[in-house]
Motif scaffolding. Structure first.
Motif, PDB file in Angstrom:
ATOM      1  N   GLU A 112       0.846  -1.189   0.000  1.00 23.84           N
ATOM      2  CA  GLU A 112       0.000   0.000   0.000  1.00 23.84           C
ATOM      3  C   GLU A 112       0.882   1.239   0.000  1.00 23.84           C
ATOM      4  OE1 GLU A 112      -3.783   0.476   2.400  1.00 23.84           O
ATOM      5  OE2 GLU A 112      -2.382   1.687   3.583  1.00 23.84           O
ATOM      6  N   VAL A 113       0.540   2.206  -0.862  1.00 27.00           N
ATOM      7  CA  VAL A 113       1.240   3.480  -0.906  1.00 27.00           C
ATOM      8  C   VAL A 113       0.268   4.593  -0.555  1.00 27.00           C
ATOM      9  CG1 VAL A 113       2.896   2.711  -2.663  1.00 27.00           C
ATOM     10  CG2 VAL A 113       0.800   3.900  -3.372  1.00 27.00           C
ATOM     11  N   GLY A 114       0.824   5.694  -0.112  1.00 27.06           N
ATOM     12  CA  GLY A 114       0.050   6.912   0.089  1.00 27.06           C
ATOM     13  C   GLY A 114       0.551   7.966  -0.873  1.00 27.06           C
ATOM     14  N   THR A 115      -0.334   8.837  -1.331  1.00 25.70           N
ATOM     15  CA  THR A 115       0.070   9.909  -2.232  1.00 25.70           C
ATOM     16  C   THR A 115      -0.377  11.248  -1.677  1.00 25.70           C
ATOM     17  OG1 THR A 115      -1.956   9.858  -3.569  1.00 25.70           O
ATOM     18  CG2 THR A 115      -0.144   8.394  -4.246  1.00 25.70           C
ATOM     19  N   GLY A 116       0.342  12.276  -2.056  1.00 26.24           N
ATOM     20  CA  GLY A 116      -0.013  13.637  -1.692  1.00 26.24           C
ATOM     21  C   GLY A 116       0.571  14.586  -2.714  1.00 26.24           C
ATOM     22  N   SER A 117      -0.066  15.732  -2.895  1.00 24.32           N
ATOM     23  CA  SER A 117       0.407  16.647  -3.927  1.00 24.32           C
ATOM     24  C   SER A 117       0.069  18.082  -3.593  1.00 24.32           C
ATOM     25  CB  SER A 117      -0.213  16.275  -5.280  1.00 24.32           C
ATOM     26  OG  SER A 117      -1.621  16.420  -5.228  1.00 24.32           O
ATOM     27  N   TRP A 118       0.718  18.945  -4.322  1.00 28.65           N
ATOM     28  CA  TRP A 118       0.422  20.381  -4.315  1.00 28.65           C
ATOM     29  C   TRP A 118       0.609  20.875  -5.740  1.00 28.65           C
ATOM     30  CZ3 TRP A 118       3.660  24.270  -5.940  1.00 28.65           C
ATOM     31  CH2 TRP A 118       3.171  25.562  -5.780  1.00 28.65           C
ATOM     32  N   LEU A 119      -0.297  21.707  -6.195  1.00 26.49           N
ATOM     33  CA  LEU A 119      -0.205  22.289  -7.527  1.00 26.49           C
ATOM     34  C   LEU A 119      -0.569  23.756  -7.434  1.00 26.49           C
ATOM     35  CD1 LEU A 119       0.218  21.767 -10.581  1.00 26.49           C
ATOM     36  CD2 LEU A 119      -2.226  21.272 -10.730  1.00 26.49           C
ATOM     37  N   GLY A 120       0.300  24.615  -7.969  1.00 22.31           N
ATOM     38  CA  GLY A 120       0.050  26.055  -7.943  1.00 22.31           C
ATOM     39  C   GLY A 120      -1.293  26.399  -8.580  1.00 22.31           C
ATOM     40  N   ARG A 121      -1.983  27.365  -7.997  1.00 25.62           N
ATOM     41  CA  ARG A 121      -3.332  27.721  -8.472  1.00 25.62           C
ATOM     42  C   ARG A 121      -3.365  28.085  -9.955  1.00 25.62           C
ATOM     43  NH1 ARG A 121      -7.134  27.905  -4.590  1.00 25.62           N
ATOM     44  NH2 ARG A 121      -6.448  28.300  -2.478  1.00 25.62           N
ATOM     45  N   ALA A 122      -2.313  28.710 -10.462  1.00 34.55           N
ATOM     46  CA  ALA A 122      -2.283  29.109 -11.874  1.00 34.55           C
ATOM     47  C   ALA A 122      -2.340  27.904 -12.804  1.00 34.55           C
ATOM     48  CB  ALA A 122      -1.033  29.935 -12.163  1.00 34.55           C
ATOM     49  N   CYS A 123      -2.047  26.713 -12.288  1.00 38.54           N
ATOM     50  CA  CYS A 123      -2.036  25.496 -13.113  1.00 38.54           C
ATOM     51  C   CYS A 123      -3.253  24.613 -12.885  1.00 38.54           C
ATOM     52  CB  CYS A 123      -0.754  24.715 -12.856  1.00 38.54           C
ATOM     53  SG  CYS A 123       0.715  25.603 -13.388  1.00 38.54           S
ATOM     54  N   HIS A 124      -4.193  25.066 -12.076  1.00 42.13           N
ATOM     55  CA  HIS A 124      -5.403  24.274 -11.848  1.00 42.13           C
ATOM     56  C   HIS A 124      -6.254  24.226 -13.118  1.00 42.13           C
ATOM     57  CE1 HIS A 124      -5.629  24.467  -7.160  1.00 42.13           C
ATOM     58  NE2 HIS A 124      -4.425  24.166  -7.604  1.00 42.13           N
ATOM     59  N   ARG A 125      -7.054  23.188 -13.217  1.00 41.05           N
ATOM     60  CA  ARG A 125      -8.019  23.005 -14.313  1.00 41.05           C
ATOM     61  C   ARG A 125      -7.359  22.877 -15.687  1.00 41.05           C
ATOM     62  NH1 ARG A 125     -12.225  21.325 -11.898  1.00 41.05           N
ATOM     63  NH2 ARG A 125     -12.947  22.572 -10.174  1.00 41.05           N
ATOM     64  N   GLN A 126      -6.128  22.346 -15.710  1.00 41.08           N
ATOM     65  CA  GLN A 126      -5.428  22.133 -16.982  1.00 41.08           C
ATOM     66  C   GLN A 126      -5.039  20.664 -17.173  1.00 41.08           C
ATOM     67  OE1 GLN A 126      -2.163  24.952 -17.292  1.00 41.08           O
ATOM     68  NE2 GLN A 126      -3.381  26.510 -16.254  1.00 41.08           N
ATOM     69  N   GLY A 127      -5.455  19.808 -16.254  1.00 44.45           N
ATOM     70  CA  GLY A 127      -5.152  18.388 -16.354  1.00 44.45           C
ATOM     71  C   GLY A 127      -3.845  17.969 -15.703  1.00 44.45           C
TER      72      GLY A 127
END
Length: 165
Positions: free
Chosen positions: A58-73
């Motif tokens: 079992e693995v766990g995942t976590g992420s962060w993505l800058g708001r300017a890059c949201h909704r782009q896939g």
């Protein structure tokens, strides 16, 4: 990430976190933190980690993505990449993740990739109660929602670092 601190302190904290993960890496307890680069600029991070992976699978995942890059896939692509590593590369049986109830973008990425609800946790965020929605993905669910093509290179030499022969 703590938005309530100065950028210099936040940068130092991020570096210390990554150095700590590298320094404490053990085959039975590891965390791999990757960055997402677009046009030469780091726009996000994607992590994957496990304890006793060779036994629990079992693995766990976590992420962060800058708001300017949201909704782009990008959020979907970065999570799909580490899920490919987990399931196709390492032989995981499960992946778990979580998102706060008000983070609809993260929850949407998880659902798109096949995760299902796995309960809640109550946390304190900025001295206020917050609900974290736990999510779980099985290898079979991943196969059904394998949306993004991913290529891996050089993994066999690294398998002992992940607790695998």
């Amino acid at each position: 990430m703590d938005r309530d601190v100065a950028p210099e302190q936040r940068a130092r904290s991020v570096l210390q976190y990554h150095w700590r993960c590298w320094g404490e890496w053990q085959p039975e307890n590891w965390e791999l933190n990757l960055v997402v680069v677009r046009d030469g600029i780091v726009v996000g991070t994607q992590g994957i980690g496990a304890r006793d992976f060779s036994i629990r699978r079992e693995v766990g995942t976590g992420s962060w993505l800058g708001r300017a890059c949201h909704r782009q896939g990008l959020g979907t692509e970065m999570r799909a990449a580490v899920l490919h590593l987990a399931f196709a590369g390492l032989g995981a049986q499960y992946a778990v993740s979580g998102a706060y109830a008000d983070n609809s973008a993260s929850l949407e990425v998880s659902r798109k990739l096949g995760y299902r609800e796995d309960g809640i946790e109550r946390h304190a965020v900025r001295a206020k109660p917050a609900v974290l929605r736990r999510l779980r993905l099985t290898a079979e669910q991943w196969q059904q929602h394998h949306l993004v093509p991913v290529q891996m290179e050089g993994l066999p030499e690294c398998l002992p670092w992940f607790g695998l022969a």
